[in-house]
Scaffold this active site. Structure first.
Site, mmCIF file in Angstrom:
data_model
loop_
_atom_site.group_PDB
_atom_site.id
_atom_site.type_symbol
_atom_site.label_atom_id
_atom_site.label_comp_id
_atom_site.label_asym_id
_atom_site.label_seq_id
_atom_site.Cartn_x
_atom_site.Cartn_y
_atom_site.Cartn_z
ATOM 1 N N CYS A 61 0.822 -1.209 0.000
ATOM 2 C CA CYS A 61 0.000 0.000 0.000
ATOM 3 C C CYS A 61 0.861 1.266 0.000
ATOM 4 C CB CYS A 61 -0.941 -0.011 1.198
ATOM 5 S SG CYS A 61 -0.077 0.185 2.769
ATOM 6 N N ALA A 64 2.998 1.840 3.002
ATOM 7 C CA ALA A 64 4.198 0.999 2.976
ATOM 8 C C ALA A 64 5.313 1.681 2.181
ATOM 9 C CB ALA A 64 3.883 -0.367 2.375
ATOM 10 N N ARG A 95 10.850 -4.940 7.928
ATOM 11 C CA ARG A 95 11.742 -4.693 6.816
ATOM 12 C C ARG A 95 13.150 -5.044 7.261
ATOM 13 N NH1 ARG A 95 11.118 -1.783 2.209
ATOM 14 N NH2 ARG A 95 13.085 -0.803 2.613
ATOM 15 N N HIS A 194 6.030 6.482 -2.346
ATOM 16 C CA HIS A 194 7.372 7.026 -2.628
ATOM 17 C C HIS A 194 7.247 8.497 -3.004
ATOM 18 C CE1 HIS A 194 8.163 2.762 -4.427
ATOM 19 N NE2 HIS A 194 8.371 2.746 -3.135
HETATM 20 FE FE1 CFM Z 1 13.021 0.553 -5.547
HETATM 21 FE FE2 CFM Z 1 11.015 -0.160 -4.209
HETATM 22 FE FE3 CFM Z 1 13.508 -0.748 -3.441
HETATM 23 FE FE4 CFM Z 1 12.523 -1.844 -5.653
HETATM 24 FE FE5 CFM Z 1 11.602 -3.797 -4.122
HETATM 25 FE FE6 CFM Z 1 10.096 -2.161 -2.662
HETATM 26 FE FE7 CFM Z 1 12.572 -2.710 -1.903
HETATM 27 MO MO1 CFM Z 1 10.683 -4.540 -1.801
HETATM 28 S S1 CFM Z 1 11.216 -0.365 -6.320
HETATM 29 S S2 CFM Z 1 14.434 -1.095 -5.301
HETATM 30 S S3 CFM Z 1 12.280 -3.878 -6.257
HETATM 31 S S4 CFM Z 1 12.466 1.125 -3.527
HETATM 32 S S5 CFM Z 1 9.538 -3.895 -3.695
HETATM 33 S S6 CFM Z 1 9.160 -0.257 -3.001
HETATM 34 S S7 CFM Z 1 10.806 -2.542 -0.727
HETATM 35 S S8 CFM Z 1 12.809 -4.680 -2.628
HETATM 36 S S9 CFM Z 1 14.313 -1.466 -1.581
#
Ligand code: CFM
Length: 540
Positions: A61, A64, A95, A194
């Site tokens: 979500c 998150a 996390r 984000h």
């Molecule tokens: Fe970018 Fe992400 Fe991340 Fe990602 Fe991910 Fe993620 Fe992550 Mo899980 S797009 S690289 S492939 S910030 S899904 S929201 S939390 S691994 S550090």
């Protein structure tokens, strides 16, 4: 050598097989999110649209994305969740970012769980008073430099104004306090979170401290979140090269780093999806150019270091970077040499967030493993097709729901890092600024790219193509393993890692060799192989 197993695969059947079980309307919608790659004329893919109700999605979500991903890895901010305790519990140490405070008594709140723990009465009569009380209490106990307030779904539904509470508390307590309207339902996925997080950092934090660290080659690392200690390995490499890391957004970071991040001379972007907004806004506001890098894989890491050296155009730096690469290459190549014969010709599938499904293909390539199907949970079309499609992306009600902030050149702090002529000269040498070519450019013809993969589609991929390793997260892990296929978590690295940089590549090679060469998976019979399966069909 051509990968024999891959040459024999016909991935075109999969889409047909999957779509025929969906109701007509669902099939029509899902069809647009499933494409076969064509590097010469990148196909259009539907992405960043709502998941169809009833489908089991991998997505998370908005809350998150805002609290967990972007601000989660910053150690000295109190991240206060305004909402019921469940939202906080699942964001508390679930996390796997790491952090390294410089001294034992440096502030580090990452192991704490801060929540207003809303109860029925707060939902009925409002929770603003409780939120103020929580800010005072957190200040009293920890004396933090800042507090971030995160809104969960009920906060948006009952209309608590976290921003006015933040303003009031900032005045009362005299520290930086800001709120996020990141209610879970706000966007179609964590991607919206984000964006909301980054907007607040630009509005309330970046530029607050005038002076940053000294150095000849100063960069910010954007979109690197220190999963499994990745940031530590990148810090090691940069230091070895003599490159100063001013701020990291946000692996192993502090609020102070964000505050003086405008003093860097180059922004390098790892995860385009989560942070391209900050790179764009910092360029407009402070004049810092940005380039896309990828520190996943030996080749990509070397290429990224060379790009940074090329930007600064300094002879000594270039020589130092080459020296570091040569030294690290010797170690990496020895390990590849040992492992390659045991992994060559195998196949992988990668379905994670918004950038790793692209980046990790590099590491697999280095082992002779081909990624035959990949996709993002919540990437946008530009993450698949490249930024050139940005002007053609339709703005819908969901994206309009997220505030789009406009920044202008800062009167005092704007300073172009290079002259127009210098930038032109670098471009003539092949350097690409403000550019990301997306995942599909790097995939060979005829492979599967699927956005927002559903659980049913995942099972169908495994049933039809039996990859040697499937990469996803904890929600998928045990279902996939029960089907007899090893699953490598790429969100948490199964608590291993780091996988970034040179040392990280070596760790990854070893883990993948172990995973793909164990015989345990052959001992497991998938349920449909062992028992009779009842098949049902919709009747219309
Ligand atoms: Fe970018 Fe992400 Fe991340 Fe990602 Fe991910 Fe993620 Fe992550 Mo899980 S797009 S690289 S492939 S910030 S899904 S929201 S939390 S691994 S550090």
């Amino acid at each position: 050598m051509p990968n024999k197993k891959v040459v024999d695969l016909d991935l075109t059947q999969w889409k047909e097989e999957v779509l025929k079980v969906y109701p007509a309307k669902v099939a029509k919608k899902r069809a647009k999110s499933i494409v076969l790659t064509e590097p010469d004329s990148i196909p259009t893919i539907q992405a960043n649209v709502r998941t169809i109700p009833g489908i089991i999605t991998q997505r998370g979500c908005t809350y998150a994305g805002c609290k967990g991903v972007v601000l989660g890895p910053t150690r000295d901010i109190v991240n206060l969740v305004h909402g019921p305790i469940g939202c906080s519990f699942y964001a508390w140490l679930t996390r796997r970012n790491q952090t390294l405070p410089p001294t034992e008594d440096s502030p580090n709140y990452m192991t704490y769980c801060f929540s207003t723990d809303m109860q029925d009465a707060n939902i009925v009569f409002g929770g603003e008073e409780k939120l103020k009380q929580a800010c005072r209490e957190a200040f009293e106990i920890f004396k933090p430099k800042s507090i971030g307030i995160f809104s969960t779904c009920p906060v948006g539904l009952i209309g608590d104004d976290v921003h006015s509470v933040a303003r009031e508390m900032k005045a009362e307590l005299g520290i930086n306090i800001f709120g996020f309207s990141c209610e879970g339902y706000k966007g179609v996925s964590q991607s919206a979170g984000h964006h909301i997080a980054n907007n607040a950092l630009v509005k309330h934090v970046i530029g607050l401290t005038e002076k940053g660290p000294e150095g000849k080659f100063k960069i910010n690392m954007l979109g690197e979140y220190n999963i499994g200690g990745d940031a530590f390995e990148l810090e090691r490499i940069l230091e070895k090269c003599g490159i100063t890391l001013v701020a990291s957004f946000s692996g192993n970071s502090t609020m102070e780093q964000f505050e003086y991040s405008h003093t860097a001379d180059l922004n390098v972007v790892m995860c385009h999806r989560s942070i391209n907004y900050v790179a764009e806004m910092m360029e407009t506001k402070y004049g810092i150019p940005w380039i896309k890098v990828n520190f996943i894989g030996f080749e990509s890491s070397s290429k990224s270091l060379r790009k940074i050296a090329q930007y600064f155009g300094d002879k000594d730096l270039t020589a130092k970077v080459e020296e570091v690469i040569a030294e690290e290459e010797a170690k990496v190549k020895t390990v590849i040499g040992e492992i390659y014969p045991t992994t060559e010709g195998k196949t992988a599938m990668i379905f994670v967030g918004g950038s790793r499904a692209h980046h990790y293909q590099e590491l697999f390539n280095e082992l002779g493993i081909k990624t035959i199907a990949a996709g993002y949970e919540f990437g946008h079309r530009d993450d698949y097709e490249g930024r050139r499609v940005l002007p053609t992306i339709t703005v819908d009600a969901d994206s309009r729901n997220i505030e789009e902030i406009k920044v202008e050149a800062d009167e005092k702090l704007y300073k172009p890092r290079k002259t127009e002529a210098e930038l032109k000269a670098l471009e003539a040498e092949g350097m690409e600024f403000s550019e990301y070519e997306g995942l599909m450019r790097d995939m060979e013809k005829g492979l599967l790219v699927i956005d927002d993969l559903s659980h049913y589609e995942m099972e169908k991929l495994i049933e039809m193509y039996h990859p040697d390793v499937f990469c996803a997260g904890i929600k998928e892990k045990y279902c996939v393993q029960k089907m007899g296929i090893p699953l490598k978590q790429l969100h948490s690295y199964d608590y291993g890692g780091p996988y970034a940089g040179f040392e990280g590549a070596i760790n990854f090679y070893k883990d993948i060799q172990m995973i793909t060469n164990t015989s345990i998976w052959k001992e497991i019979k998938a349920p449909w192989e062992a028992e009779e399966v009842i098949v049902a069909q919709y009747a219309f």
